[in-house]
Design a protein around this motif. Structure first.
Motif, PDB file in Angstrom:
ATOM      1  N   ILE A 164       0.827  -1.203   0.000  1.00 32.59           N
ATOM      2  CA  ILE A 164       0.000   0.000   0.000  1.00 32.59           C
ATOM      3  C   ILE A 164       0.862   1.254   0.000  1.00 32.59           C
ATOM      4  N   GLY A 165       1.873   1.263   0.861  1.00 37.49           N
ATOM      5  CA  GLY A 165       2.720   2.449   0.962  1.00 37.49           C
ATOM      6  C   GLY A 165       3.451   2.757  -0.334  1.00 37.49           C
ATOM      7  N   PHE A 166       4.066   1.741  -0.929  1.00 37.78           N
ATOM      8  CA  PHE A 166       4.794   1.993  -2.178  1.00 37.78           C
ATOM      9  C   PHE A 166       3.834   2.331  -3.307  1.00 37.78           C
ATOM     10  N   GLY A 167       2.615   1.779  -3.239  1.00 42.43           N
ATOM     11  CA  GLY A 167       1.638   2.089  -4.275  1.00 42.43           C
ATOM     12  C   GLY A 167       1.240   3.551  -4.322  1.00 42.43           C
ATOM     13  N   GLN A 168       1.507   4.290  -3.244  1.00 44.81           N
ATOM     14  CA  GLN A 168       1.173   5.718  -3.206  1.00 44.81           C
ATOM     15  C   GLN A 168       2.331   6.610  -3.642  1.00 44.81           C
ATOM     16  N   VAL A 169       3.493   6.011  -3.870  1.00 49.73           N
ATOM     17  CA  VAL A 169       4.643   6.819  -4.295  1.00 49.73           C
ATOM     18  C   VAL A 169       4.356   7.484  -5.629  1.00 49.73           C
ATOM     19  N   LYS A 170       3.684   6.765  -6.524  1.00 49.64           N
ATOM     20  CA  LYS A 170       3.374   7.350  -7.839  1.00 49.64           C
ATOM     21  C   LYS A 170       2.470   8.569  -7.711  1.00 49.64           C
ATOM     22  N   ASN A 171       1.592   8.579  -6.696  1.00 49.76           N
ATOM     23  CA  ASN A 171       0.738   9.748  -6.498  1.00 49.76           C
ATOM     24  C   ASN A 171       1.507  10.910  -5.883  1.00 49.76           C
ATOM     25  N   ILE A 172       2.482  10.572  -5.015  1.00 40.28           N
ATOM     26  CA  ILE A 172       3.342  11.628  -4.478  1.00 40.28           C
ATOM     27  C   ILE A 172       4.132  12.292  -5.606  1.00 40.28           C
ATOM     28  N   LEU A 173       4.581  11.473  -6.567  1.00 45.33           N
ATOM     29  CA  LEU A 173       5.377  11.990  -7.685  1.00 45.33           C
ATOM     30  C   LEU A 173       4.511  12.593  -8.796  1.00 45.33           C
ATOM     31  N   GLY A 174       3.216  12.265  -8.763  1.00 46.71           N
ATOM     32  CA  GLY A 174       2.327  12.800  -9.795  1.00 46.71           C
ATOM     33  C   GLY A 174       2.487  12.146 -11.140  1.00 46.71           C
ATOM     34  N   ILE A 175       2.919  10.886 -11.176  1.00 46.39           N
ATOM     35  CA  ILE A 175       3.083  10.187 -12.456  1.00 46.39           C
ATOM     36  C   ILE A 175       1.891   9.272 -12.700  1.00 46.39           C
ATOM     37  N   GLY A 204       3.144  16.706  -1.724  1.00 46.74           N
ATOM     38  CA  GLY A 204       3.201  15.428  -1.022  1.00 46.74           C
ATOM     39  C   GLY A 204       4.205  15.430   0.106  1.00 46.74           C
ATOM     40  N   LEU A 205       5.379  16.003  -0.152  1.00 48.24           N
ATOM     41  CA  LEU A 205       6.408  16.054   0.897  1.00 48.24           C
ATOM     42  C   LEU A 205       5.991  16.964   2.045  1.00 48.24           C
ATOM     43  N   ILE A 206       5.310  18.072   1.732  1.00 51.92           N
ATOM     44  CA  ILE A 206       4.828  18.954   2.806  1.00 51.92           C
ATOM     45  C   ILE A 206       3.822  18.220   3.681  1.00 51.92           C
ATOM     46  N   CYS A 207       2.901  17.506   3.045  1.00 51.88           N
ATOM     47  CA  CYS A 207       1.899  16.747   3.817  1.00 51.88           C
ATOM     48  C   CYS A 207       2.559  15.669   4.666  1.00 51.88           C
ATOM     49  N   LEU A 208       3.524  14.955   4.088  1.00 50.00           N
ATOM     50  CA  LEU A 208       4.237  13.930   4.849  1.00 50.00           C
ATOM     51  C   LEU A 208       4.949  14.538   6.054  1.00 50.00           C
ATOM     52  N   ALA A 209       5.624  15.658   5.841  1.00 51.08           N
ATOM     53  CA  ALA A 209       6.340  16.301   6.940  1.00 51.08           C
ATOM     54  C   ALA A 209       5.373  16.741   8.034  1.00 51.08           C
ATOM     55  N   LEU A 210       4.211  17.285   7.629  1.00 55.63           N
ATOM     56  CA  LEU A 210       3.222  17.730   8.607  1.00 55.63           C
ATOM     57  C   LEU A 210       2.680  16.555   9.408  1.00 55.63           C
TER      58      LEU A 210
END
Length: 571
Positions: A164-175, A204-210
């Motif tokens: 699940i976690g890795f499956g969201q990496v593409k959304n963080i990257l916007g690809i 995505g990185l801002i949300c993760l950091a928050l």
């Protein structure tokens, strides 16, 4: 005879009336509707705590439901459709004050692998899962979940979290254009990194950091962390809304074809839903000092999924994270779920336009932070230290889940079952030599262990020269079956032919009853070594056998009774 017959009929009618009274009694009604146990004692203090807990969990439920719908491959509103029915149903049928039912990461992943992102299939899956779960509850089949071992559960949850976690990496990257299959997903995610969108990455990185920052703050703030992220994103409108691809070619698919397409998922998903929810309920019941009814929990989950299918929900189960929030906030009764459900319904009624502006990058951040604690790497070290063999079903489940989630669970259960059967087929038999061979059995005797027991007895007693007498210490044996009885009959015949003895010691009453019912020729048994010593001399015919057998008795007494050790040494 007529009087006796009439008395018999009267007795049967009386028993039927008593049975009917028990079925229709208030206690029986309370067993089926646990709300009747706590509602008469409800007070204002409980109401305040339930409202507070319900509001807190509701703030967590809304953004998580949206995120988990994304994991399931469904439009985000289906997460909210799935999030409110459980609170109402569980208030009436649930036996845990802490459990909250709704979408979870694991169930969303399982649904994604089965329904293929088609909402109508997800709704049908919810109905079928609910029916299966409710029937299991009515048939009292909750014990079947005991056959899924802890290593299998942990292997699955760790693999699910990674998937699940890795499956969201593409959304963080916007690809876009990344396949769903895990190994292809890994390849194409790295292959398409040059296509990443800077805006999505920054958001995505801002949300993760928050979220990570809030996770390290007080526990009272963690329940609002997901909501805070979504609210900030809604206000700032940093990115355009995500697009969704839908297919509607108008092809008519029959009910049978849809069920056939579900395949093994129709068996795995109901079981995993039950397992996850009951494990959570038991954990918090132990923590907060109350008990749950496992079969009643099955009924609550089943009815929730059945009723949820009428409001376009996909299968739900108990959520560990939201249940923890519910418990920590001080919920007093399952009524807190009603408040949570109302929050979800209000969100559906008034906030749906706002959900349009929630970017996928923000939902991806919520999902990653939600599933990260599920990767329990410390459990591997614990299993290695406690019992290394348990790592086998763990790694089989973990690795196969990357191929297909259902295969991982089935494979782990199969390995665990094989290990269980092996322990039954090869029970520990401690053999000591004290003039006669004493074989202490460590567990029950069932048909898988028959050949192994026979092999040990033949190689250690019957095939040596001269043959040896054997005492079977059965003090730990609590079960025996017909296959073992047949083998024991043959062993007694072999001992008789070689003029040695097979004696059963420490038989439990239930085992002795079975052996006597089998009418084994030459059966010798005793409840204690003193009783055996008193009767053994009468069973020996020749003077030589009498001498040898007396020495065997003395050695046995030296082994089992410390008071006879000096006497044994003198002899």
């Amino acid at each position: 005879d007529t009087c006796l017959h009439e008395q018999h009929l009267c007795g049967r009618r009386l028993m039927r009336r008593q049975s009917a009274r028990r079925c229709c009694s208030y206690n029986t009604l309370k067993a089926w509707l646990p709300i009747l146990s706590w509602l008469p004692k409800y007070n204002l203090k409980w109401l305040k705590m339930d409202v507070l807990a319900g509001l807190t969990v509701g703030l967590t439920t809304v953004p998580q439901a949206l995120a988990y719908a994304e994991v399931a491959g469904l439009p985000v509103q289906f997460g909210l459709y799935s999030a409110f029915m459980g609170g109402f149903i569980y208030t009436f049928l649930g036996t845990s004050k802490d459990v909250t039912l709704g979408p979870t990461a694991i169930m969303s992943l399982l649904c994604s692998s089965v329904v293929g992102g088609e909402p109508h299939r997800a709704v049908l899956l919810s109905l079928l899962c609910g029916l299966i779960q409710a029937v299991m509850a009515l048939l009292r089949l909750g014990f079947l979940l005991d056959f899924i071992s802890f290593p299998v559960i942990k292997g699955f949850t760790c693999a699910a979290a990674v998937t699940i976690g890795f499956g969201q990496v593409k959304n963080i990257l916007g690809i876009q254009g990344v396949p769903q299959q895990f190994f292809l997903e890994v390849y194409y995610t790295f292959h398409k990194i040059p296509e990443a969108r800077i805006g999505d990455v920054v958001l995505g990185l801002i949300c993760l950091a928050l979220l990570v920052t809030l996770m390290f703050m007080k526990s009272s703030l963690t329940s609002d962390s997901d909501s805070t992220c979504s609210i900030i994103l809604y206000i700032t409108f940093l990115l355009p809304p995500p697009t969704s691809d839908t297919t509607a070619n108008g092809t008519v698919v029959s009910f049978g074809e849809i069920v056939e397409d579900f395949g093994g998922g129709l068996a795995v998903i109901p079981f995993m839903g039950l397992l996850e929810s009951i494990a959570i309920a038991k954990a918090f019941a132990s923590q907060n000092d109350y008990r749950i009814d496992a079969n009643q929990e099955l009924l609550a989950i089943g009815v929730t999924n059945i009723m949820g299918s009428f409001v376009s929900a996909y299968p739900v189960t108990g959520s560990f994270g939201r249940t923890a929030v519910n418990s920590q906030t001080g919920v007093c009764t399952p009524a807190g779920g009603v408040v949570t459900s109302v929050i979800v319904l209000l969100s559906l009624a008034f906030l749906m336009p706002a959900f349009y502006y929630i970017p996928k990058a923000s939902l991806a951040a919520v999902i990653i932070c939600a599933v990260a604690p599920m990767v329990d790497y410390r459990v591997v070290a614990k299993m290695w230290r406690i019992r290394k063999l348990d790592l086998l079903p763990f790694f089989v489940t973990f690795l196969m889940s990357f191929w297909e989630v259902q295969y991982g669970i089935v494979g782990g259960i199969a390995v665990s079952g094989a290990l269980l059967l092996y322990s039954m087929a090869r029970p520990h038999i401690e053999v000591t030599d004290h003039g006669v061979l004493v074989m202490e059995l460590s567990s029950g005797l069932t048909f898988p262990a028959t050949e192994y027991l026979s092999h040990i007895i033949h190689t250690r007693a019957l095939q040596v020269s001269p043959p040896r007498s054997v005492v079977l210490d059965c003090s730990h044996v609590s079960v025996i079956d017909y296959t073992v009885i047949s083998e024991l009959r043959d062993l007694l015949r072999q001992f008789k032919l070689r003029e040695v003895h097979l004696i059963f010691a420490g038989l439990q009453p239930s085992i002795l009853k079975v052996l006597l019912a089998a009418d084994l020729e030459g059966l010798r048994h005793n409840h204690s070594m003193d009783e055996f010593a008193a009767t053994a001399t009468d069973q020996v015919k020749s003077p030589l056998n009498l001498l040898n057998f007396t020495l065997e008795i003395v050695n046995l007494l030296s082994l089992h009774c410390p008071l006879h050790k000096n006497f044994g040494a003198q002899v």
